[in-house]
Motif scaffolding. Structure first.
Motif, PDB file in Angstrom:
ATOM      1  N   ILE A  64       0.866  -1.172   0.000  1.00  0.00           N
ATOM      2  CA  ILE A  64       0.000   0.000   0.000  1.00  0.00           C
ATOM      3  C   ILE A  64       0.907   1.228   0.000  1.00  0.00           C
ATOM      4  O   ILE A  64       1.769   1.366   0.870  1.00  0.00           O
ATOM      5  N   VAL A  65       0.714   2.089  -0.979  1.00  0.00           N
ATOM      6  CA  VAL A  65       1.548   3.290  -1.103  1.00  0.00           C
ATOM      7  C   VAL A  65       0.729   4.496  -0.642  1.00  0.00           C
ATOM      8  O   VAL A  65      -0.355   4.750  -1.163  1.00  0.00           O
ATOM      9  N   MET A  66       1.256   5.199   0.366  1.00  0.00           N
ATOM     10  CA  MET A  66       0.522   6.300   0.985  1.00  0.00           C
ATOM     11  C   MET A  66       1.397   7.537   1.125  1.00  0.00           C
ATOM     12  O   MET A  66       2.614   7.478   1.010  1.00  0.00           O
ATOM     13  N   GLU A  67       0.732   8.618   1.423  1.00  0.00           N
ATOM     14  CA  GLU A  67       1.397   9.894   1.686  1.00  0.00           C
ATOM     15  C   GLU A  67       2.346   9.766   2.880  1.00  0.00           C
ATOM     16  O   GLU A  67       2.031   9.107   3.879  1.00  0.00           O
ATOM     17  N   TYR A  68       3.506  10.404   2.784  1.00  0.00           N
ATOM     18  CA  TYR A  68       4.445  10.462   3.897  1.00  0.00           C
ATOM     19  C   TYR A  68       4.214  11.756   4.666  1.00  0.00           C
ATOM     20  O   TYR A  68       4.242  12.843   4.105  1.00  0.00           O
TER      21      TYR A  68
END
Length: 291
Positions: A79-83
């Motif tokens: 899952i790729v999310m905002e840092y």
């Protein structure tokens, strides 16, 4: 995974790891890459991970951690999310080392958390794990965002009650402790725990054992926050900690309070603070319109 450059490990759990990463050829923008080993997970946990992807993809709000994409590779779900470069709210609380936050800062963050939670509740979703560790800060600590939807639950209608006992012990509501059905008001109790922590830098309910903790939660008794804060803020904590769920305000009611309205203008400069809160689904801009 080849399209991402992993920079460092930022978190680790039983079945998941979270990495700070950067998309190759995508410039300097960083992201969080959550790697979940679905092969080792029991069926329920695997289902919860897939549910998190579904829920995150439905969320689009400035006070919710942004979901970019997801993919599966070599038995792992990514899952790729905002840092969020400011870390989580609990780390921020620890960093205070006993120095109380200003009321201005507390209410500013709290309003943003409520706006994110309203977006969730309006979509008939319970977060079920609101806690300081699941609230993230960005833009130099000025922006607060709700994250971690791993155990969120979607309700068929707003009055439906969930029955699964989940959450983090310090933030559990009395109805969950008593194994009673619950609805979105259980998130409001957890919200109260976060607000109390911002005001006191400690948990509202603590004990040496889970049994004692449950008793204290069910009684709803806590040490009052410092008189350094306004009566309105201290009374707000009392409203959130009503033992009976029906007595707690909804998140929409919270946003109508004068204490909150005074800060809503700073979140949405072009809107005027009046009596009702409406969320426009396309722009996700909060505007306050008179009734």
């Amino acid at each position: 995974m080849d399209q991402y450059e992993v920079l460092r490990l930022v978190g680790e759990g039983a079945f998941a790891k979270a990495f700070l990463a950067r998309r190759r050829g995508g410039g300097a923008q960083r992201c969080v890459l959550k790697q979940i080993d679905t092969r080792k997970m029991p069926g329920k946990e695997r289902e919860a991970s897939q549910k998190e992807v579904t829920l995150l993809s439905q969320m689009n709000h400035p006070n919710i951690v942004t979901f970019f994409t997801s993919f599966q590779e070599m038995g792992n779900l990514y899952i790729v999310m905002e840092y969020c470069d400011g870390g989580d709210l609990m780390k921020k609380i620890y960093m205070q080392r006993g120095q109380l936050f200003s009321e201005e800062q507390i209410v500013d963050w709290f309003v943003q958390i409520c706006l994110g939670l309203k977006h969730i509740h309006d979509r008939k979703i319970l977060h079920r794990d609101i806690k300081a560790q699941n609230i993230f800060l960005s833009e130099g600590g000025t922006k607060a965002k709700l994250g971690d939807f791993g155990i969120a639950k979607m309700l068929k209608n707003t009055m439906e009650l969930a029955r699964t006992c989940v959450g983090t012990p310090y933030y559990l509501s009395p109805e969950i402790c008593e194994n009673q059905p619950y609805n979105n008001k259980t998130d409001i109790w957890s919200l109260g725990c976060v607000l109390y922590e911002l005001c006191t830098l400690k948990h509202p309910f603590e004990a040496c054992s889970l049994r004692q903790l449950v008793v204290r939660i069910c009684r709803g008794r806590y040490a009052p926050p410092s008189p350094h804060y306004s009566p309105a803020l201290r009374q707000l904590i009392g409203q959130l900690f009503k033992v009976h769920p029906r007595d707690r305000p909804s998140v929409t009611s919270l946003l109508r309070l004068p204490l909150m309205q005074s800060h809503l203008g700073t979140q949405v400069p072009n809107c005027r603070a009046v009596t009702a809160v409406n969320l426009h689904p396309k722009s996700h801009t909060v505007c306050l319109n008179g009734l």
